[in-house]
Structures are given as structure tokens and as C-alpha cells.
Design a protein around this motif. Structure first.
Motif, mmCIF file in Angstrom:
data_model
loop_
_atom_site.group_PDB
_atom_site.id
_atom_site.type_symbol
_atom_site.label_atom_id
_atom_site.label_comp_id
_atom_site.label_asym_id
_atom_site.label_seq_id
_atom_site.Cartn_x
_atom_site.Cartn_y
_atom_site.Cartn_z
ATOM 1 N N MET B 1 0.838 -1.191 0.000
ATOM 2 C CA MET B 1 0.000 0.000 0.000
ATOM 3 C C MET B 1 0.881 1.252 0.000
ATOM 4 O O MET B 1 1.889 1.280 0.687
ATOM 5 C CB MET B 1 -0.911 -0.018 1.241
ATOM 6 C CG MET B 1 -2.070 0.954 1.148
ATOM 7 S SD MET B 1 -3.048 1.067 2.685
ATOM 8 C CE MET B 1 -3.666 -0.613 2.848
ATOM 9 N N LYS B 3 1.564 5.553 0.391
ATOM 10 C CA LYS B 3 1.096 6.625 1.254
ATOM 11 C C LYS B 3 0.016 7.444 0.549
ATOM 12 O O LYS B 3 -0.049 7.464 -0.693
ATOM 13 C CB LYS B 3 2.263 7.498 1.727
ATOM 14 C CG LYS B 3 2.921 8.311 0.651
ATOM 15 C CD LYS B 3 4.292 8.806 1.091
ATOM 16 C CE LYS B 3 4.230 9.878 2.163
ATOM 17 N NZ LYS B 3 5.592 10.437 2.432
ATOM 18 N N PHE B 4 -0.813 8.107 1.318
ATOM 19 C CA PHE B 4 -1.849 8.929 0.693
ATOM 20 C C PHE B 4 -2.329 10.008 1.650
ATOM 21 O O PHE B 4 -2.165 9.909 2.858
ATOM 22 C CB PHE B 4 -3.041 8.070 0.227
ATOM 23 C CG PHE B 4 -3.744 7.303 1.315
ATOM 24 C CD1 PHE B 4 -3.405 5.991 1.593
ATOM 25 C CD2 PHE B 4 -4.770 7.887 2.057
ATOM 26 C CE1 PHE B 4 -4.060 5.270 2.588
ATOM 27 C CE2 PHE B 4 -5.441 7.180 3.052
ATOM 28 C CZ PHE B 4 -5.075 5.872 3.324
ATOM 29 N N ASN B 5 -2.903 11.028 1.068
ATOM 30 C CA ASN B 5 -3.529 12.110 1.835
ATOM 31 C C ASN B 5 -5.024 12.069 1.555
ATOM 32 O O ASN B 5 -5.459 12.381 0.448
ATOM 33 C CB ASN B 5 -2.959 13.472 1.432
ATOM 34 C CG ASN B 5 -1.467 13.549 1.648
ATOM 35 O OD1 ASN B 5 -0.878 12.707 2.331
ATOM 36 N ND2 ASN B 5 -0.836 14.546 1.044
ATOM 37 N N PRO B 207 1.179 -3.195 -4.941
ATOM 38 C CA PRO B 207 0.929 -4.468 -4.269
ATOM 39 C C PRO B 207 0.296 -4.272 -2.888
ATOM 40 O O PRO B 207 0.414 -3.206 -2.293
ATOM 41 C CB PRO B 207 2.336 -5.066 -4.125
ATOM 42 C CG PRO B 207 3.247 -3.888 -4.098
ATOM 43 C CD PRO B 207 2.588 -2.789 -4.883
ATOM 44 N N ALA B 208 -0.358 -5.320 -2.430
ATOM 45 C CA ALA B 208 -0.858 -5.406 -1.052
ATOM 46 C C ALA B 208 -1.850 -4.306 -0.693
ATOM 47 O O ALA B 208 -1.940 -3.888 0.453
ATOM 48 C CB ALA B 208 0.303 -5.400 -0.049
ATOM 49 N N ALA B 209 -2.590 -3.823 -1.673
ATOM 50 C CA ALA B 209 -3.671 -2.879 -1.364
ATOM 51 C C ALA B 209 -4.959 -3.705 -1.280
ATOM 52 O O ALA B 209 -5.882 -3.534 -2.065
ATOM 53 C CB ALA B 209 -3.751 -1.789 -2.427
ATOM 54 N N ASP B 210 -4.990 -4.598 -0.303
ATOM 55 C CA ASP B 210 -6.073 -5.580 -0.225
ATOM 56 C C ASP B 210 -7.436 -4.963 0.047
ATOM 57 O O ASP B 210 -8.427 -5.351 -0.563
ATOM 58 C CB ASP B 210 -5.780 -6.591 0.902
ATOM 59 C CG ASP B 210 -4.609 -7.475 0.572
ATOM 60 O OD1 ASP B 210 -3.492 -6.946 0.419
ATOM 61 O OD2 ASP B 210 -4.809 -8.699 0.470
ATOM 62 N N VAL B 211 -7.473 -4.021 0.978
ATOM 63 C CA VAL B 211 -8.791 -3.504 1.352
ATOM 64 C C VAL B 211 -9.380 -2.699 0.197
ATOM 65 O O VAL B 211 -10.578 -2.766 -0.080
ATOM 66 C CB VAL B 211 -8.727 -2.726 2.688
ATOM 67 C CG1 VAL B 211 -7.890 -1.478 2.600
ATOM 68 C CG2 VAL B 211 -10.125 -2.395 3.183
ATOM 69 N N GLY B 214 -10.687 -5.164 -2.361
ATOM 70 C CA GLY B 214 -11.957 -5.748 -1.894
ATOM 71 C C GLY B 214 -13.117 -4.788 -2.083
ATOM 72 O O GLY B 214 -14.217 -5.191 -2.479
ATOM 73 N N PHE B 215 -12.878 -3.513 -1.815
ATOM 74 C CA PHE B 215 -13.934 -2.511 -2.026
ATOM 75 C C PHE B 215 -14.314 -2.455 -3.514
ATOM 76 O O PHE B 215 -15.489 -2.350 -3.856
ATOM 77 C CB PHE B 215 -13.464 -1.129 -1.553
ATOM 78 C CG PHE B 215 -13.590 -0.907 -0.064
ATOM 79 C CD1 PHE B 215 -13.706 -1.964 0.827
ATOM 80 C CD2 PHE B 215 -13.594 0.382 0.458
ATOM 81 C CE1 PHE B 215 -13.824 -1.743 2.204
ATOM 82 C CE2 PHE B 215 -13.712 0.614 1.828
ATOM 83 C CZ PHE B 215 -13.825 -0.450 2.700
ATOM 84 N N SER B 218 -16.495 -5.327 -4.371
ATOM 85 C CA SER B 218 -17.850 -5.146 -3.827
ATOM 86 C C SER B 218 -18.678 -4.229 -4.723
ATOM 87 O O SER B 218 -19.858 -4.495 -4.979
ATOM 88 C CB SER B 218 -17.780 -4.530 -2.426
ATOM 89 O OG SER B 218 -17.017 -5.337 -1.572
ATOM 90 N N ILE B 254 -12.004 6.727 -2.352
ATOM 91 C CA ILE B 254 -11.919 5.639 -1.367
ATOM 92 C C ILE B 254 -11.274 4.387 -1.987
ATOM 93 O O ILE B 254 -10.641 3.603 -1.275
ATOM 94 C CB ILE B 254 -13.326 5.346 -0.777
ATOM 95 C CG1 ILE B 254 -13.217 4.594 0.544
ATOM 96 C CG2 ILE B 254 -14.226 4.601 -1.733
ATOM 97 C CD1 ILE B 254 -12.915 5.451 1.719
ATOM 98 N N LEU B 255 -11.399 4.231 -3.307
ATOM 99 C CA LEU B 255 -10.798 3.064 -3.967
ATOM 100 C C LEU B 255 -9.339 3.292 -4.339
ATOM 101 O O LEU B 255 -8.579 2.332 -4.489
ATOM 102 C CB LEU B 255 -11.571 2.721 -5.249
ATOM 103 C CG LEU B 255 -13.062 2.452 -5.104
ATOM 104 C CD1 LEU B 255 -13.650 2.051 -6.451
ATOM 105 C CD2 LEU B 255 -13.333 1.376 -4.069
#
Lengths: 388, 388
Positions: B1, B3-5, B207-211, B214-215, B218, B254-255
Motif C-alpha cells: 500500500m 502513502k496517501f492524503n 501491491p498489497a492494497a487488499d482492502v 476488496g472494495f 464489492s 476511497i478506492l
């Protein structure tokens, strides 16, 4: 899906090295109350880093230290007193959920001319707060991005959640590396806490809230994947990052907007914490499966949602809802008590006597009014009995 | 994941009967520019309802009507001129994404002393905007909750996206019942549009931006479920509500927070819209599967993510990634072209000549720099050829 009013105003700076954004505090004044817990931030060096940024920007620092888990109203009162006597402009919490919750009510109490406990037991009295900033060091409660604070008064004893838009932090720094030093036990409890928040939101009776349910399932699967990784390898950045972001998303509103529900397990756990000062996430882990078994036996529609939980979160393939629901609960227990090694009953939490069940059930039942079925005092008593 | 603001400041009032919140405009001034399209809001009665609220709160209304799909810079200029000459305090868009995009650049242009096209081709020139409010009548672009606006200049021709924090609407009213009258064709195109936004975000190399993944899954599953229901039964509230909220979530950040990606299909579609004025969602539906097949053949890691897309979104069980990836693309085509009955190639979109491919590829390639692999002009040419 139900109607909702969406507002998540907190700015989040997420990732390594985001602490520098604390410089933005200078736009809010020049006197800050720094709120923290037992001193782990001094050992890690974070305390010095924060002070250096404050010094660089000529922000004077007052301190409220020693915030305890399940933060006490007396600690809040101490913070309010400092704010009022020193003319503090804003509050900066550096720590986990307890520290942040305490800071939130301090920020509200500083703008209120009577006792801060009023603001805990009556949310509507929170009409103004000092700006609230946070630096998160423990992924669990989601307080860094929500409008809630939970405060205890051990003299009653009571543990009460209050909420108001003014309690949203203005800005939160989420740097996953600050959670590298969190112990296995606290990582497990934090994972259970955020999963509990997600499950409380998931088990709503609101129909056709598909996108919200899908988001819940995504967060649960992410926690199930990364909780054990973070415990095995505390410095796995991706594990800590996913857990940290899940902790915020689990309770910032994105899961509940359009699918509101009154939480049922939290009111029961709050009684455990009030009477026995247990770790919140551990109490939730003990109670959640017991609650699930209880509602499965007493509220027919629960079966379908628990089966969905089993299939979409745990990969259960059985097409019989009753079986899939039971299997889902077993999977959750296995994850909490074997994989995460959380205490599996109230005795393992150190609670030996059953003398408080009556009193705890009496109060908890007032809050257990949603999530499938309303729980009566007798229901809560049975659940607490079974949790021993 | 990564970094982000995070900052999504737009307040959203979602659900039936939320229009009354337009009363809050009075806190921002007493002169509003009402921006709308071809008059469907007059037929539906929404126009009268808006005017009644403005009248009740003594807000004077100027109008910019006739905003076209793929809104033109000349329409923006017309709005800016009204704002400047009339001293307008704020802008209210009532319509779909085109109307909102137009209103956003009008709001920026009103605070800028040179030509508004500057703000489209150079986002950094957007330093101030009038407050922007929206009432959404078409679920598709997500403009009601993002910081983006896409404006066309048919004289060049060009279609360009601009973005700035000032373009976030201050408040948006999302009442699903306002989309009951949206035609089957526009519902299908809108569903494809929000799915495209979601897929552009999903196919990140982070990589590894799992959540986040998943969103995305959905949202895609929710669109796949409810798109056909809304077409079959235009007044199905739950279908319209899920689509409406998915449209906003697909692009509000959010994505993509933590999993950024430069979109690849949109730059190509913008050329189609610029040269042929096609419906944005229809163009995206045509190009997306062709792009997927192309990257699957030319970028090895794409296979795994497309297979995940197949298993988690489409329920494909095949454990061979190459097969699951191909099956996923076929499922998407089947959904777009058979279930939603969208045009399946450029010819069905009314594009007969191939004379513009060279020019479109030249420009699109400048924007196609993410999502698995950077596309060269030759890559884009091949994709456009295959889309005929």
C-alpha cells in the motif's frame, strides 16, 4: 438502503514520514495540549519528534500524560483544567484509541463551562470543541477518524460512549511504522476490535445495503489475512498498513451510512470494561461468538446473514444456511482463540465471580436494541453466563 | 500500500426527500447560478421544487441551461460570464455528470480573470472556486463527490479532465428517486461508466492494497446485480440507490487512496468522445474488454489480477490463472453487450471511418501511462482497430 447524511471531514495523512504534516497545527493557534499514555512514545522517539516539530513552528506545548486504557473521566478533567488555565488552542493526541478518546472529550470540555462528565452522558451538550489532531500508534478503535469517544468513571462504575460531529479529528497522521512496536497481544486485541466494529455494522437488519455489506466483508477478510502476519512479523509494513486503514474504515461511517444498526456486543463489553477494566478488544472477542450463537437460536432471519458471513468471509461452501451459519461461528472462534490466541472466555479474562452479571445485564440491555434482535436483560444474562 | 492524503470534504445527503437540505445554500450567499441540461428536470418537476426552495430562502436564481453531454467550453464561458456580471455567490448543478462538470468549471472560472479553458488544460490555475452544490439525476460519473471535471472543445477537437480540491462539491443531494426516469440506455451506460471507474482503480500495480481491491470487487458485484434490475424495473428503489452510491464511491477516492494508478481506458475514450461525441459510458464499455485482452497478451502480471477479477467478481472457479482471466473478460463482455445491451464495438457506436485513429492514438497514448503497462501510440492504435 436507508437515507443518510454523509460527512467524514477528517483529513488523513497515511504512510511513512507523514508526521511532518503536524506543521499544519500552526494554522490553528500557538498553544497545544499534547495528550499521551504511559510513555511508550518516549521510548520510541516519537515524543521527541513531535516536540521538535512543535518547537520549529513556535507552538507551545502543555502536556496531559498517563492516559489509561479505558480512559477515566478524572484524566479528562485534568486535561480540561490545563486547557482552561493555559488558554490552549488545540489538542493533539499521540497514542491509541484511549488517548484519542480522552483528548476528544478534553477538547469538548475546554469549551464547556460545567463538568466534562455531562458531555459523556449527554452528547447534545457537545456544541463546541477545540480542534483535535491525532497521531495514531495502535490500530484498533478507529477513533482517529470518527465522532465517538468512550470514557469511564470507575467510581460508579460506568463506561459510556458519546458522539458529536465536533469530535471528528480535524487531521490524523496514520503512519503504520508507529505500530511496529505494538505487542502480539495488543495487535490481536486491536484486530478483534476492528473486526467487531465491522461485524456490528454488518449484522444490520436494513435490507439491500449490498455495497455496505461488501465493504464489511472486504475489511473482515483483510483483517483475517493480515492480523496473523502482523503478529508473526511485527515490522511487516503491508500488514500494519492494511490493519491501520481497516481500523479507520471500520468505524468512520462508510460501512454504516445507509445501513444503520444499533450495536449489540459493544454495550455488553462496555460493562465488562467498566466493572473489570478488561482490554476492550479481548472482551469483544469473547462475547461476539456467544452473541452470534444466541441470536442464531432466537431470531430466525439471523441464519441467512450468518450464512452469508460464512460464505463471503470464510469461504464456506455449504449451501445449507443453518450449517453455514454454525460453521461461520466456529471459524470465527478458531481465528480469535487459536490463530490470534485471544482469551476465549471471561475466566481467561480474569473474571472469576459472577456477582456482577445482574447489574451488568441490567445496564447493557438498555443499549442492545439493534443487530437482528433487541436483547432483554434476561438475554444478556444468558449471554454473559455462557461467556464464562 | 502506498502513502496517501485522504480528504473527501463533500457532504452528501442521500435518500428520498433530501432536497430540503438545499436550504443550507442560504449560508453561502443570496445569488445562485442554477446549471442544468436539456429540460428533463422541468418535465419531472424537480426544477420547480428547486426554485421553490430558493424562493423560500430569498436566494436569487440566475440560469445556465442547455448543458450538453460532453459539456462544451463555450457553455462554461457562458456560465462564467453570468457569474461575473451578476455577482453570483455559488453554483448549483441539477443533473448528471455533464451538468456537474460544467458547473464546476464555471465555479472556478468565476474566480479567474482569464479564459476558462486555461483551467481545463492546466489544473494548477484553479486556485479558487465559488461553492459548488449538486442535485444528482443520473448515476454514472461520480462527479457529485469528486474533484474532477471533464470539458470538451469541439473546435479543436479535445476533451480534457481537470482536477483540483476546489472542485469538490460542498454538498450533494443524492435522491435515488430522481433517477427513476433515466432511460434503459442511459442506465446501462451509467452502470458501465461507474464499473469502468472501479476497474481503472482495481487494475493498479500497487501491491498489497487488499482492502482497496476488496472494495472495488464489492462495487463491481453490486453494479452487476443492480444494473439489470434498474433497467427491468426503473422504479426499484434499492437498485437505484445501490447504483447511485456505487457511482459516487467508485471515484471519490476511497478506492484509489493507497493504491493509485493512472487510468488507461479513459484517455482512449476521451478521444472517441472528442471526435465523435459518443456517450462516455458506451465508449468505455466498448474499449474496456479490448484493453483487457491486449494487456493480458502483452504484460505477464496482468494475468494474475484478471484471474482474481474473475474469481472474486464473476465467481469463476477455474484455478488456472490464464483460463480464469480469459473467462473473466468473456463474462464482462457478456454483461455489457448481452445483459446491458450496450453497443459492442465502434461501428455500433456509429463510428464508420478509421481516419481518426492515428490522431486519437497520438493523443491518447500521452495519458495511458499506468494500469499494468504504459501504452504506446502503436498499442493504442491496435486497441482502437480491434474495437471496430
Amino acid at each position: 438502503m436507508e437515507k443518510f447524511n454523509y460527512s467524514i471531514p477528517t483529513r488523513v495523512y497515511f504512510g511513512k514520514g507523514q508526521l511532518a504534516h503536524l506543521s499544519e497545527l500552526k494554522n490553528y493557534g500557538n498553544k497545544v495540549l499534547l495528550v499521551y499514555g504511559g510513555g511508550s512514545i518516549k521510548r520510541s522517539g516519537l515524543y521527541d519528534d513531535v516536540l521538535a516539530i512543535m518547537k520549529e513552528h513556535k507552538i507551545k506545548v502543555q502536556e496531559l500524560s498517563g492516559v489509561e486504557p479505558n480512559p477515566h473521566i478524572d484524566t479528562v478533567r485534568r486535561g480540561v483544567s490545563i486547557c482552561k488555565s493555559q488558554g490552549v488552542d488545540m489538542v493533539l493526541a499521540v497514542g491509541g484509541g484511549s488517548t484519542i478518546d480522552c483528548a476528544k472529550v478534553v477538547a469538548a470540555g475546554a469549551c464547556y463551562d460545567q463538568d466534562a462528565w455531562d458531555l459523556v452522558i449527554d452528547s447534545e451538550k457537545i456544541t463546541k470543541t477545540l480542534p483535535i489532531f491525532t497521531v495514531l500508534t495502535l490500530s484498533a478503535t478507529g477513533s482517529e477518524m470518527d465522532r465517538v469517544a468512550v470514557i469511564s468513571d470507575p467510581s460508579i462504575p460506568d463506561k459510556v460512549g458519546t458522539h458529536a460531529d465536533g469530535l471528528f479529528p480535524t487531521m490524523s497522521i496514520l503512519d503504520p511504522t508507529y505500530t511496529y512496536s505494538v505487542s502480539a497481544r495488543q495487535t490481536a486485541a486491536g484486530t478483534a476490535d476492528m473486526m467487531s466494529h465491522t461485524m456490528e455494522n454488518y449484522f444490520t437488519n436494513v435490507p439491500a445495503a449490498d455495497v455496505q455489506a461488501g465493504f464489511c466483508e472486504s475489511i473482515l477478510k483483510t483483517c483475517i489475512k493480515y492480523g496473523p502476519i502482523a503478529i508473526a512479523n511485527p515490522k511487516d509494513y503491508d500488514a500494519r498498513a492494511n490493519l491501520m486503514w481497516c481500523g479507520s474504515l471500520a468505524i468512520n461511517g462508510i460501512l454504516s451510512y445507509g445501513a444503520p444498526v444499533k450495536w449489540c456486543v459493544h454495550p455488553m463489553e462496555h460493562e465488562l470494561s467498566a466493572y473489570y477494566d478488561v482490554t476492550h478488544g479481548e472482551g469483544l472477542a469473547v462475547l461476539t461468538p456467544v452473541w452470534m450463537e444466541y441470536v442464531l437460536d432466537h431470531y430466525a432471519p439471523a441464519k441467512k446473514k450468518l450464512a452469508q458471513f460464512g460464505r463471503n468471509v470464510w469461504g464456506i461452501v455449504n449451501q445449507d444456511d443453518a450449517i453455514a451459519a454454525r460453521e461461520a461461528i466456529e471459524k470465527l472462534k478458531e481465528f480469535f482463540f487459536e490463530t490470534l490466541r485471544l482469551p476465549k472466555n471471561l475466566r481467561e479474562l480474569g473474571i472469576e465471580d459472577k456477582s456482577k452479571i445482574e447489574a451488568m445485564a441490567e445496564r447493557a440491555a438498555k443499549g442492545c436494541q439493534g443487530a437482528f434482535m433487541e436483547l432483554t436483560k434476561e438475554d444478556v444474562k444468558t449471554i454473559l453466563e455462557r461467556a464464562f
